[in-house]
Design a protein around this motif. Sequence first.
Motif, PDB file in Angstrom:
ATOM      1  N   VAL A  70       0.824  -1.206   0.000  1.00 56.40           N
ATOM      2  CA  VAL A  70       0.000   0.000   0.000  1.00 56.40           C
ATOM      3  C   VAL A  70       0.864   1.264   0.000  1.00 56.40           C
ATOM      4  O   VAL A  70       0.515   2.254  -0.656  1.00 56.40           O
ATOM      5  N   ASN A  71       2.019   1.242   0.702  1.00 49.12           N
ATOM      6  CA  ASN A  71       2.892   2.424   0.712  1.00 49.12           C
ATOM      7  C   ASN A  71       3.397   2.759  -0.691  1.00 49.12           C
ATOM      8  O   ASN A  71       3.414   3.921  -1.088  1.00 49.12           O
ATOM      9  N   SER A  72       3.805   1.741  -1.423  1.00 47.17           N
ATOM     10  CA  SER A  72       4.270   1.965  -2.799  1.00 47.17           C
ATOM     11  C   SER A  72       3.153   2.535  -3.658  1.00 47.17           C
ATOM     12  O   SER A  72       3.359   3.459  -4.449  1.00 47.17           O
ATOM     13  N   PHE A  73       1.954   1.977  -3.493  1.00 43.51           N
ATOM     14  CA  PHE A  73       0.805   2.449  -4.262  1.00 43.51           C
ATOM     15  C   PHE A  73       0.451   3.883  -3.889  1.00 43.51           C
ATOM     16  O   PHE A  73       0.128   4.700  -4.751  1.00 43.51           O
ATOM     17  N   ALA A  74       0.540   4.193  -2.586  1.00 46.20           N
ATOM     18  CA  ALA A  74       0.236   5.550  -2.120  1.00 46.20           C
ATOM     19  C   ALA A  74       1.238   6.566  -2.676  1.00 46.20           C
ATOM     20  O   ALA A  74       0.857   7.671  -3.070  1.00 46.20           O
ATOM     21  N   VAL A  75       2.516   6.192  -2.712  1.00 49.34           N
ATOM     22  CA  VAL A  75       3.536   7.085  -3.268  1.00 49.34           C
ATOM     23  C   VAL A  75       3.280   7.284  -4.766  1.00 49.34           C
ATOM     24  O   VAL A  75       3.322   8.410  -5.267  1.00 49.34           O
ATOM     25  N   ALA A  76       2.992   6.187  -5.465  1.00 51.37           N
ATOM     26  CA  ALA A  76       2.659   6.305  -6.895  1.00 51.37           C
ATOM     27  C   ALA A  76       1.412   7.171  -7.067  1.00 51.37           C
ATOM     28  O   ALA A  76       1.348   8.019  -7.960  1.00 51.37           O
ATOM     29  N   GLY A  77       0.444   6.978  -6.180  1.00 50.69           N
ATOM     30  CA  GLY A  77      -0.778   7.776  -6.200  1.00 50.69           C
ATOM     31  C   GLY A  77      -0.508   9.257  -5.984  1.00 50.69           C
ATOM     32  O   GLY A  77      -1.159  10.112  -6.588  1.00 50.69           O
ATOM     33  N   LEU A 122      -8.289   6.525  -3.499  1.00 54.00           N
ATOM     34  CA  LEU A 122      -9.025   5.678  -2.553  1.00 54.00           C
ATOM     35  C   LEU A 122      -8.096   4.758  -1.779  1.00 54.00           C
ATOM     36  O   LEU A 122      -8.200   4.645  -0.553  1.00 54.00           O
ATOM     37  N   LEU A 123      -7.188   4.096  -2.488  1.00 55.52           N
ATOM     38  CA  LEU A 123      -6.268   3.191  -1.778  1.00 55.52           C
ATOM     39  C   LEU A 123      -5.295   3.965  -0.909  1.00 55.52           C
ATOM     40  O   LEU A 123      -4.932   3.513   0.183  1.00 55.52           O
ATOM     41  N   SER A 124      -4.879   5.118  -1.382  1.00 57.29           N
ATOM     42  CA  SER A 124      -3.978   5.947  -0.585  1.00 57.29           C
ATOM     43  C   SER A 124      -4.685   6.419   0.688  1.00 57.29           C
ATOM     44  O   SER A 124      -4.101   6.396   1.774  1.00 57.29           O
ATOM     45  N   LEU A 125      -5.937   6.815   0.564  1.00 55.40           N
ATOM     46  CA  LEU A 125      -6.709   7.266   1.720  1.00 55.40           C
ATOM     47  C   LEU A 125      -6.960   6.120   2.695  1.00 55.40           C
ATOM     48  O   LEU A 125      -6.983   6.323   3.906  1.00 55.40           O
ATOM     49  N   LYS A 181       1.514  15.881   0.899  1.00 59.50           N
ATOM     50  CA  LYS A 181       1.298  15.247   2.211  1.00 59.50           C
ATOM     51  C   LYS A 181       1.282  13.722   2.088  1.00 59.50           C
ATOM     52  O   LYS A 181       1.873  13.011   2.902  1.00 59.50           O
ATOM     53  N   LEU A 182       0.610  13.219   1.066  1.00 62.28           N
ATOM     54  CA  LEU A 182       0.515  11.775   0.824  1.00 62.28           C
ATOM     55  C   LEU A 182       1.897  11.181   0.553  1.00 62.28           C
ATOM     56  O   LEU A 182       2.236  10.118   1.072  1.00 62.28           O
ATOM     57  N   PHE A 183       2.682  11.884  -0.238  1.00 61.96           N
ATOM     58  CA  PHE A 183       4.043  11.432  -0.534  1.00 61.96           C
ATOM     59  C   PHE A 183       4.872  11.384   0.746  1.00 61.96           C
ATOM     60  O   PHE A 183       5.511  10.376   1.048  1.00 61.96           O
ATOM     61  N   ALA A 184       4.844  12.463   1.517  1.00 57.86           N
ATOM     62  CA  ALA A 184       5.639  12.553   2.746  1.00 57.86           C
ATOM     63  C   ALA A 184       5.233  11.484   3.762  1.00 57.86           C
ATOM     64  O   ALA A 184       6.089  10.900   4.437  1.00 57.86           O
ATOM     65  N   ALA A 185       3.929  11.208   3.869  1.00 57.84           N
ATOM     66  CA  ALA A 185       3.439  10.239   4.850  1.00 57.84           C
ATOM     67  C   ALA A 185       3.800   8.798   4.487  1.00 57.84           C
ATOM     68  O   ALA A 185       3.945   7.950   5.368  1.00 57.84           O
ATOM     69  N   ASN A 186       3.946   8.499   3.199  1.00 58.59           N
ATOM     70  CA  ASN A 186       4.136   7.103   2.783  1.00 58.59           C
ATOM     71  C   ASN A 186       5.535   6.766   2.281  1.00 58.59           C
ATOM     72  O   ASN A 186       5.884   5.594   2.210  1.00 58.59           O
ATOM     73  N   VAL A 187       6.333   7.753   1.944  1.00 59.06           N
ATOM     74  CA  VAL A 187       7.662   7.460   1.378  1.00 59.06           C
ATOM     75  C   VAL A 187       8.575   6.789   2.407  1.00 59.06           C
ATOM     76  O   VAL A 187       9.408   5.956   2.058  1.00 59.06           O
ATOM     77  N   LYS A 188       8.391   7.111   3.687  1.00 55.53           N
ATOM     78  CA  LYS A 188       9.206   6.483   4.750  1.00 55.53           C
ATOM     79  C   LYS A 188       8.972   4.977   4.791  1.00 55.53           C
ATOM     80  O   LYS A 188       9.887   4.206   5.043  1.00 55.53           O
ATOM     81  N   GLY A 189       7.702   4.576   4.538  1.00 53.74           N
ATOM     82  CA  GLY A 189       7.351   3.159   4.585  1.00 53.74           C
ATOM     83  C   GLY A 189       8.020   2.321   3.518  1.00 53.74           C
ATOM     84  O   GLY A 189       8.085   1.097   3.622  1.00 53.74           O
ATOM     85  N   LEU A 190       8.550   2.947   2.486  1.00 56.53           N
ATOM     86  CA  LEU A 190       9.234   2.219   1.423  1.00 56.53           C
ATOM     87  C   LEU A 190      10.606   1.714   1.873  1.00 56.53           C
ATOM     88  O   LEU A 190      11.108   0.743   1.336  1.00 56.53           O
ATOM     89  N   PHE A 191      11.198   2.396   2.832  1.00 54.52           N
ATOM     90  CA  PHE A 191      12.559   2.080   3.239  1.00 54.52           C
ATOM     91  C   PHE A 191      12.627   1.385   4.596  1.00 54.52           C
ATOM     92  O   PHE A 191      13.705   1.255   5.163  1.00 54.52           O
ATOM     93  N   VAL A 192      11.495   0.955   5.122  1.00 47.88           N
ATOM     94  CA  VAL A 192      11.481   0.296   6.432  1.00 47.88           C
ATOM     95  C   VAL A 192      11.421  -1.213   6.243  1.00 47.88           C
ATOM     96  O   VAL A 192      10.819  -1.714   5.372  1.00 47.88           O
TER      97      VAL A 192
END
Length: 192
Positions: A70-77, A122-125, A181-192
Amino acid sequence: MMELDIREIITVGMVLFAVIDIVGSIPIIVDLRAKHGHIESEKAAIVAAVIMIVFLFAGEELLKLIGIDVNSFAVAGSFVLFFLALEMILGIRIYRDEEASSASIVPLAFPLIAGAGTMTTLLSLRSQFYTINIVIAIILNIILVYIVLKSSSKIEKMLGENGLGVIRKTFGVVLLAIAVKLFAANVKGLFV
C-alpha cells in the motif's frame, strides 16, 4: 474496525471532491450532452459509486496479488495526484481520454468520475483513514456528482467560464498540497 469521525469524512470528502473535480468537468459534461444527447445521470452516478466502493475493498487484495504494498501504491498515487493538480492549476492536458460513442458509463462514470486518479486516491486514503468514513465520503460525493450532472447546464450559466476556472485552480492547489502530504506520509514506509 468502525470509527465514525466527522472530521475524517470531511477531509476524505474534500480530497475526493478535488480528485473527481465534477464542477471543473462541467464543460466536458456539457460537451458530452451536446454530442450524445441525453445523459443518464442516475446510471452514471450509481456505476461510479459501485466502481469506487468495490475498488476500495478489493483494490488492496489486487495489489497483494501482484506484489505491491500500500505504501508503494500511495507514493505512486501521490505522483498521479500531483500531475492531476498541475493539469487543474496550469490548464494543461497531460492525460488524454479516447473518444467515446456513448456517454453515461464511458467516459462519464469511468474514467471521468471513477478514474485512475480516484482509484489511486481511494487506496492511498485507505492507508490513513477508517474505511467507513471513506465509504460515507464516497456516497456524499456521488450525491453531489448526481446533482451536478442533473443541473450542469444551469451551473455552467451561473458560474460562467471564469467562475469554473477559479474553482478548478483552487481545487488544483488543494490537490497539490494533498499529493505532497501523501508522498511525505508514505515514502518512509518504502525504506522500512
